[in-house]
Design a protein around this motif. Structure first.
Motif, PDB file in Angstrom:
ATOM      1  N   LEU A 134       0.826  -1.196   0.000  1.00 29.86           N
ATOM      2  CA  LEU A 134       0.000   0.000   0.000  1.00 29.86           C
ATOM      3  C   LEU A 134       0.868   1.257   0.000  1.00 29.86           C
ATOM      4  CD1 LEU A 134      -2.868   1.181   0.183  1.00 29.86           C
ATOM      5  CD2 LEU A 134      -2.644   1.097   2.670  1.00 29.86           C
ATOM      6  N   LEU A 135       1.929   1.234   0.792  1.00 28.49           N
ATOM      7  CA  LEU A 135       2.847   2.372   0.870  1.00 28.49           C
ATOM      8  C   LEU A 135       3.550   2.595  -0.466  1.00 28.49           C
ATOM      9  CD1 LEU A 135       3.996   4.449   2.856  1.00 28.49           C
ATOM     10  CD2 LEU A 135       5.746   2.788   3.476  1.00 28.49           C
ATOM     11  N   LYS A 136       3.930   1.497  -1.104  1.00 29.14           N
ATOM     12  CA  LYS A 136       4.614   1.567  -2.398  1.00 29.14           C
ATOM     13  C   LYS A 136       3.700   2.120  -3.482  1.00 29.14           C
ATOM     14  CE  LYS A 136       7.088  -1.461  -5.622  1.00 29.14           C
ATOM     15  NZ  LYS A 136       7.460  -2.866  -5.917  1.00 29.14           N
ATOM     16  N   GLU A 137       2.434   1.674  -3.487  1.00 30.63           N
ATOM     17  CA  GLU A 137       1.485   2.097  -4.508  1.00 30.63           C
ATOM     18  C   GLU A 137       1.014   3.530  -4.304  1.00 30.63           C
ATOM     19  OE1 GLU A 137      -1.567  -0.836  -4.381  1.00 30.63           O
ATOM     20  OE2 GLU A 137      -0.449  -2.270  -5.621  1.00 30.63           O
ATOM     21  N   SER A 138       1.146   4.040  -3.099  1.00 33.14           N
ATOM     22  CA  SER A 138       0.723   5.416  -2.826  1.00 33.14           C
ATOM     23  C   SER A 138       1.611   6.431  -3.537  1.00 33.14           C
ATOM     24  CB  SER A 138       0.750   5.691  -1.319  1.00 33.14           C
ATOM     25  OG  SER A 138       2.087   5.767  -0.844  1.00 33.14           O
ATOM     26  N   LYS A 157       6.167   4.665   8.656  1.00 32.70           N
ATOM     27  CA  LYS A 157       6.303   4.322   7.238  1.00 32.70           C
ATOM     28  C   LYS A 157       7.753   4.051   6.879  1.00 32.70           C
ATOM     29  CE  LYS A 157       2.222   6.941   5.776  1.00 32.70           C
ATOM     30  NZ  LYS A 157       1.721   8.101   4.984  1.00 32.70           N
ATOM     31  N   ARG A 158       8.661   4.851   7.415  1.00 30.50           N
ATOM     32  CA  ARG A 158      10.079   4.640   7.121  1.00 30.50           C
ATOM     33  C   ARG A 158      10.554   3.319   7.723  1.00 30.50           C
ATOM     34  NH1 ARG A 158      13.881   8.461   5.191  1.00 30.50           N
ATOM     35  NH2 ARG A 158      12.434  10.174   5.587  1.00 30.50           N
ATOM     36  N   LYS A 159      10.027   2.982   8.885  1.00 30.10           N
ATOM     37  CA  LYS A 159      10.384   1.695   9.511  1.00 30.10           C
ATOM     38  C   LYS A 159       9.895   0.526   8.659  1.00 30.10           C
ATOM     39  CE  LYS A 159      10.776   2.903  14.425  1.00 30.10           C
ATOM     40  NZ  LYS A 159      10.256   2.670  15.787  1.00 30.10           N
ATOM     41  N   ILE A 160       8.689   0.668   8.080  1.00 28.35           N
ATOM     42  CA  ILE A 160       8.151  -0.392   7.220  1.00 28.35           C
ATOM     43  C   ILE A 160       9.077  -0.617   6.023  1.00 28.35           C
ATOM     44  CG2 ILE A 160       6.294  -0.904   5.576  1.00 28.35           C
ATOM     45  CD1 ILE A 160       4.346   0.328   7.601  1.00 28.35           C
ATOM     46  N   LEU A 161       9.567   0.466   5.425  1.00 29.38           N
ATOM     47  CA  LEU A 161      10.454   0.356   4.269  1.00 29.38           C
ATOM     48  C   LEU A 161      11.784  -0.298   4.644  1.00 29.38           C
ATOM     49  CD1 LEU A 161       9.811   3.830   2.590  1.00 29.38           C
ATOM     50  CD2 LEU A 161       8.924   1.609   1.874  1.00 29.38           C
ATOM     51  N   VAL A 162      12.305   0.016   5.819  1.00 33.16           N
ATOM     52  CA  VAL A 162      13.559  -0.601   6.280  1.00 33.16           C
ATOM     53  C   VAL A 162      13.364  -2.098   6.503  1.00 33.16           C
ATOM     54  CG1 VAL A 162      15.199  -0.722   8.187  1.00 33.16           C
ATOM     55  CG2 VAL A 162      14.504   1.502   7.298  1.00 33.16           C
ATOM     56  N   LEU A 163      12.285  -2.460   7.173  1.00 32.55           N
ATOM     57  CA  LEU A 163      12.003  -3.875   7.433  1.00 32.55           C
ATOM     58  C   LEU A 163      11.811  -4.643   6.129  1.00 32.55           C
ATOM     59  CD1 LEU A 163       9.548  -3.752  10.479  1.00 32.55           C
ATOM     60  CD2 LEU A 163      11.828  -4.758  10.433  1.00 32.55           C
ATOM     61  N   ALA A 164      11.033  -4.066   5.194  1.00 31.84           N
ATOM     62  CA  ALA A 164      10.787  -4.740   3.911  1.00 31.84           C
ATOM     63  C   ALA A 164      12.101  -4.971   3.170  1.00 31.84           C
ATOM     64  CB  ALA A 164       9.835  -3.904   3.058  1.00 31.84           C
ATOM     65  N   HIS A 165      12.984  -3.985   3.212  1.00 33.54           N
ATOM     66  CA  HIS A 165      14.289  -4.111   2.545  1.00 33.54           C
ATOM     67  C   HIS A 165      15.068  -5.293   3.107  1.00 33.54           C
ATOM     68  CE1 HIS A 165      18.199  -2.865   0.858  1.00 33.54           C
ATOM     69  NE2 HIS A 165      18.676  -3.246   2.027  1.00 33.54           N
ATOM     70  N   TYR A 166      15.198  -5.358   4.427  1.00 32.03           N
ATOM     71  CA  TYR A 166      15.999  -6.427   5.039  1.00 32.03           C
ATOM     72  C   TYR A 166      15.353  -7.801   4.857  1.00 32.03           C
ATOM     73  CZ  TYR A 166      19.665  -3.634   7.206  1.00 32.03           C
ATOM     74  OH  TYR A 166      20.762  -2.840   7.413  1.00 32.03           O
ATOM     75  N   LYS A 185      22.651  -2.369   2.881  1.00 26.15           N
ATOM     76  CA  LYS A 185      21.941  -1.444   3.767  1.00 26.15           C
ATOM     77  C   LYS A 185      20.893  -0.647   2.980  1.00 26.15           C
ATOM     78  CE  LYS A 185      24.927  -2.013   7.335  1.00 26.15           C
ATOM     79  NZ  LYS A 185      25.772  -3.042   6.720  1.00 26.15           N
ATOM     80  N   PRO A 186      19.728  -0.372   3.590  1.00 26.67           N
ATOM     81  CA  PRO A 186      18.713   0.454   2.917  1.00 26.67           C
ATOM     82  C   PRO A 186      19.124   1.916   2.895  1.00 26.67           C
ATOM     83  CG  PRO A 186      17.995  -0.082   5.139  1.00 26.67           C
ATOM     84  CD  PRO A 186      19.266  -0.843   4.915  1.00 26.67           C
ATOM     85  N   ILE A 187      18.634   2.643   1.906  1.00 24.53           N
ATOM     86  CA  ILE A 187      18.980   4.059   1.761  1.00 24.53           C
ATOM     87  C   ILE A 187      18.518   4.871   2.963  1.00 24.53           C
ATOM     88  CG2 ILE A 187      16.856   4.642   0.518  1.00 24.53           C
ATOM     89  CD1 ILE A 187      20.407   6.081  -0.091  1.00 24.53           C
ATOM     90  N   HIS A 188      17.519   4.362   3.685  1.00 26.33           N
ATOM     91  CA  HIS A 188      16.975   5.093   4.838  1.00 26.33           C
ATOM     92  C   HIS A 188      17.924   5.088   6.034  1.00 26.33           C
ATOM     93  CE1 HIS A 188      13.196   5.539   2.725  1.00 26.33           C
ATOM     94  NE2 HIS A 188      13.287   4.269   2.398  1.00 26.33           N
ATOM     95  N   PHE A 189      18.979   4.302   5.976  1.00 29.36           N
ATOM     96  CA  PHE A 189      20.002   4.322   7.029  1.00 29.36           C
ATOM     97  C   PHE A 189      21.158   5.260   6.659  1.00 29.36           C
ATOM     98  CE2 PHE A 189      18.966   0.059   9.261  1.00 29.36           C
ATOM     99  CZ  PHE A 189      18.179   0.746  10.171  1.00 29.36           C
ATOM    100  N   TYR A 190      20.904   6.166   5.737  1.00 21.79           N
ATOM    101  CA  TYR A 190      21.899   7.169   5.369  1.00 21.79           C
ATOM    102  C   TYR A 190      21.280   8.554   5.515  1.00 21.79           C
ATOM    103  CZ  TYR A 190      24.752   3.440   3.399  1.00 21.79           C
ATOM    104  OH  TYR A 190      25.515   2.311   3.244  1.00 21.79           O
ATOM    105  N   TYR A 191      22.116   9.536   5.800  1.00 23.15           N
ATOM    106  CA  TYR A 191      21.644  10.917   5.859  1.00 23.15           C
ATOM    107  C   TYR A 191      22.570  11.809   5.051  1.00 23.15           C
ATOM    108  CZ  TYR A 191      25.221  11.729   9.487  1.00 23.15           C
ATOM    109  OH  TYR A 191      26.414  11.836  10.177  1.00 23.15           O
ATOM    110  N   GLU A 192      22.048  12.947   4.647  1.00 21.32           N
ATOM    111  CA  GLU A 192      22.757  13.865   3.764  1.00 21.32           C
ATOM    112  C   GLU A 192      23.145  15.127   4.533  1.00 21.32           C
ATOM    113  OE1 GLU A 192      21.832  15.132  -0.770  1.00 21.32           O
ATOM    114  OE2 GLU A 192      20.368  15.800   0.701  1.00 21.32           O
ATOM    115  N   ASP A 193      24.430  15.498   4.458  1.00 18.61           N
ATOM    116  CA  ASP A 193      24.856  16.708   5.152  1.00 18.61           C
ATOM    117  C   ASP A 193      24.631  17.938   4.268  1.00 18.61           C
ATOM    118  OD1 ASP A 193      26.888  16.819   3.290  1.00 18.61           O
ATOM    119  OD2 ASP A 193      28.464  16.147   4.663  1.00 18.61           O
ATOM    120  N   LYS A 194      25.028  19.103   4.766  1.00 25.58           N
ATOM    121  CA  LYS A 194      24.791  20.357   4.049  1.00 25.58           C
ATOM    122  C   LYS A 194      25.538  20.415   2.722  1.00 25.58           C
ATOM    123  CE  LYS A 194      23.810  23.014   8.234  1.00 25.58           C
ATOM    124  NZ  LYS A 194      24.218  24.145   9.103  1.00 25.58           N
ATOM    125  N   ARG A 195      26.635  19.628   2.614  1.00 24.45           N
ATOM    126  CA  ARG A 195      27.414  19.604   1.374  1.00 24.45           C
ATOM    127  C   ARG A 195      26.956  18.499   0.420  1.00 24.45           C
ATOM    128  NH1 ARG A 195      33.675  20.519   3.474  1.00 24.45           N
ATOM    129  NH2 ARG A 195      33.326  22.546   4.488  1.00 24.45           N
TER     130      ARG A 195
END
Length: 675
Positions: A134-138, A157-166, A185-195
């Motif tokens: 459902l989340l994917k189709e939204s 929702k972000r937790k659901i995506l992490v679990l589905a990935h693993y 690793k899922p992309i949700h376990f990464y963060y983007e800095d100001k650069r």
């Protein structure tokens, strides 16, 4: 039919999913209000089967509660049900005022309520796959986190995506031992800095591990890890069945291209096996064999598949994981045996194949939402028109389309918009579509094609030297130009009238074979057979008994200047693609001017035969007697091996251009080819 769909884990209908999820949601004390609306609609239709329209007042009289009536009222006032009828007959204000009285189509209302019922069940279900789907189709977008965040602060929702990935990464490993830390690793376990640089969110990963309660470095079977993941976070093991289908669906769908409706039906209904009759449907198997062979990406756990095709492995994975509980083991074995046989014989997939299945099953499985019927853009159009992508080891890539000459070029894994292969591919596409294709777009298409490329037995590696050697021969033969058709002669290559075919005497080729690196032991027949194996073969064929002049230069006293000969027919386009210039030069007879300090016959341009650069070097060096060791050293300085030098000397002696004397090897004066 409903039970059959349930057993084979096809994409469920609204009713089926509702029934499957109801047991889960009821256990949580939750009641689906949409199912109550459907129950009342069923009762109304049971009492009056011919009824077509229904109002809120009718629903109230049939016993529908106030909360459920509010849901229906909202659908009507927002024009979400029977929209066309409402727009044609009422204004927005009239709809709001007369909402209780307006009669809407009972079937339109039922379809809308069923859609909402399915969403409700998924949102409140303990089946993680339902929620993920459902989340994917939204189509909801998730931006990268901008700072290191705790796992506890992740949204649901972000937790659901992490679990589905693993879970999917673990299921792909099947029964292999893996560690959680080693999985992608899922992309949700990464963060983007100001650069705009990416960093791994170690804080969130550690929180995830702590909640999961296992050692990330401890080896565990992939399937067991997936079970732990769904159980620990409160979901049912039934979730895993949906994720298995998601994995298969992802791997049989070509990159950047939709999955055709016919393949969807064949793989997931399924239409290669009749579950009611226990019968294998060969027509469906044949189409899947073709699709898997030429379009699917294949299945692998990341480990070496010794003696196993990853596309056959994907089909085996699909049959065992999706249909293992409805297809007996003996039937699974028979299905695999037939599939492998059809796979070996399979030709590239074509839409016409589907008609046989439609006739056999009496089901319409071809649809308009198909990349072959109505591609969404130029990228999908190109990808669907490519029938076959082959990688010959690490040497060549071949891309085949119906009705055009294949794209066949040396392969390089380092691809970017400026790389030679991408530039050539962009030119190839431009010639097909008669429009400019930017290198960036060509690279996008090429990357997608490489995902489905088949690794062909590397027989081309053997032919690389054959192609290189033949190119060297042709460069030497036409270095001094070629003859036009009108002056065709046996001792020199000549063009046909259109200038598209070059005729070369078999004897000329044979005289050049000795000493060419990579062609040791080759005869003219063996060479032509080898060249014909190249997908972009330079050889068009062989012409026997062609009338030609005996020689380019004939004595005026010659009574019969004509003879016949056997010639190879070489594509001029191929020669030009190799960078070989094919230039017509009409021979002229001039009296040679001899300098005082030279002897007649010593001008290399008048030796009367075509020589390789090494042979010309030796001929020049032997104006004075030379020992064979001196010539070998001279050859080494030119980058030639000892055997190449000795072979060249032998050929020159055979041609009568050098001779062995008491003082060594020297150039023959006034010599010519020996008979």
């Amino acid at each position: 039919m409903g039970m059959e769909n349930k057993n084979i884990k096809s994409l469920p209908s609204a009713d089926l999913t509702g029934q499957a999820a109801t047991s889960e949601t009821n256990s949580q004390g939750l009641i689906n209000p949409y199912r109550e609306i459907l129950r009342v609609l069923d009762e109304i239709e049971a009492k009056n089967p011919k009824i077509e329209r229904v109002s809120l007042q009718d629903l109230k009289e049939a016993g529908l509660g106030p909360m459920e009536r509010t849901i229906v009222r909202t659908m009507i006032t927002k024009f979400e049900v029977d929209t066309e009828y409402l727009l044609e007959n009422f204004t927005e204000e009239e709809v709001k005022e007369k909402a209780d009285e307006i009669k809407v189509s009972i079937q339109a209302l039922r379809r809308r309520v069923e859609e909402e019922s399915l969403k409700w069940e998924m949102e409140h279900s303990n089946n993680l796959y339902h929620r993920y789907k459902l989340l994917k189709e939204s189509g909801e977008k998730f931006e990268l986190l901008k700072s290191e965040v705790k796992w506890a602060d992740f949204g649901e929702k972000r937790k659901i995506l992490v679990l589905a990935h693993y879970i999917m990464e673990a299921l792909k490993q099947d029964t292999n031992l893996v560690t959680l830390a080693s999985l992608r690793k899922p992309i949700h376990f990464y963060y983007e800095d100001k650069r705009k640089r990416l960093h791994f969110n170690d804080l969130a990963f550690k929180g995830f591990i702590n909640e999961l309660g296992i050692d990330p470095e401890e080896p565990i079977r992939g399937e067991e890890l997936a079970v732990i993941l769904v159980r620990r976070f409160g979901y049912t093991e039934e979730s895993l069945k949906g994720f298995y289908e998601e994995i298969v669906r992802d791997l049989i769908k070509p990159s950047k291209m939709r999955l055709p409706p016919c393949i969807e039906a064949l793989a997931f209904r399924p239409l290669f096996y009749d579950t009611k009759k226990g019968k294998i449907l060969d027509e469906g198997l044949k189409i899947l064999a073709s699709w898997f062979k030429y379009y699917a990406r294949g299945y692998t756990t990341g480990r070496i598949l010794i003696g196993k095709d990853k596309r056959i492995a994907l089909f085996e994975f699909m049959v065992s994981k999706l249909y293992g509980d409805v297809v007996p083991v003996t039937e699974q074995t028979e299905i695999m045996q037939r599939f492998k046989r059809f796979y070996e014989e399979a030709k590239p997939f074509k839409c016409g194949m589907v008609q046989e299945v439609e006739q056999a099953t009496r089901l319409k499985i071809c649809g308009l939402k198909c990349p072959f019927v109505a591609p969404t853009d130029r990228v999908e159009e190109v990808l669907s028109s490519v029938e076959e992508v082959n990688l010959y080891g690490s040497d060549y890539i071949e891309i085949k389309l119906e009705g055009v000459e294949p794209f066949f070029e040396p392969y390089s894994p380092s691809l970017n918009p400026r790389s030679k292969l991408v530039q050539k591919f962009a030119g190839f596409l431009q010639s097909l579509y008669k429009e400019r294709i930017e290198p960036d777009r060509a690279l996008e298409i090429l990357d997608a094609l490489l995902d489905r490329a088949r690794i062909v037995q590397n027989y081309v590696s053997e032919l690389v030297s054959v192609k290189t050697g033949f190119k060297e021969i042709m460069e030497a033969l036409i270095e001094d130009g070629v003859l036009p058709w009108e002056l065709r002669a046996k001792d020199k290559p000549f063009l046909d009238k259109a200038g598209k075919v070059l005729f070369v005497s078999s004897r000329l080729i044979a005289s050049m074979l000795p000493g060419v690196e990579g062609l040791e032991g080759y005869t003219t027949s063996k060479l032509i057979r080898a060249l014909k194996k190249l997908p972009n073969s330079p050889v068009l064929g062989r012409r026997e008994g062609l009338p030609v002049r005996k020689s380019t230069y004939l004595d005026s006293s010659e009574k019969n200047p004509w003879t016949t000969g056997d010639f190879w027919m070489i594509r001029v386009k191929w020669l030009k693609e190799q960078g070989i210039n094919v230039e017509v030069k009409v021979p002229t007879l001039e009296e040679p001017t001899v300098k005082k300090d030279e002897k007649p016959g010593e001008d290399l341009g008048n030796v009367g035969v075509n020589l390789t650069p090494l042979e010309r070097l030796i001929l020049e060096a032997t104006r004075e007697p030379r020992d064979i060791t001196e010539l070998i050293e001279l050859g080494k300085k030119a980058g030639k091996r000892e055997e190449e030098v000795t072979t060249a000397v032998v050929r020159l002696m055979h041609l009568g251009l050098v001779e062995m004397g008491a003082n060594g090897i020297r150039r023959a004066v006034g010599g010519g080819p020996s008979e």
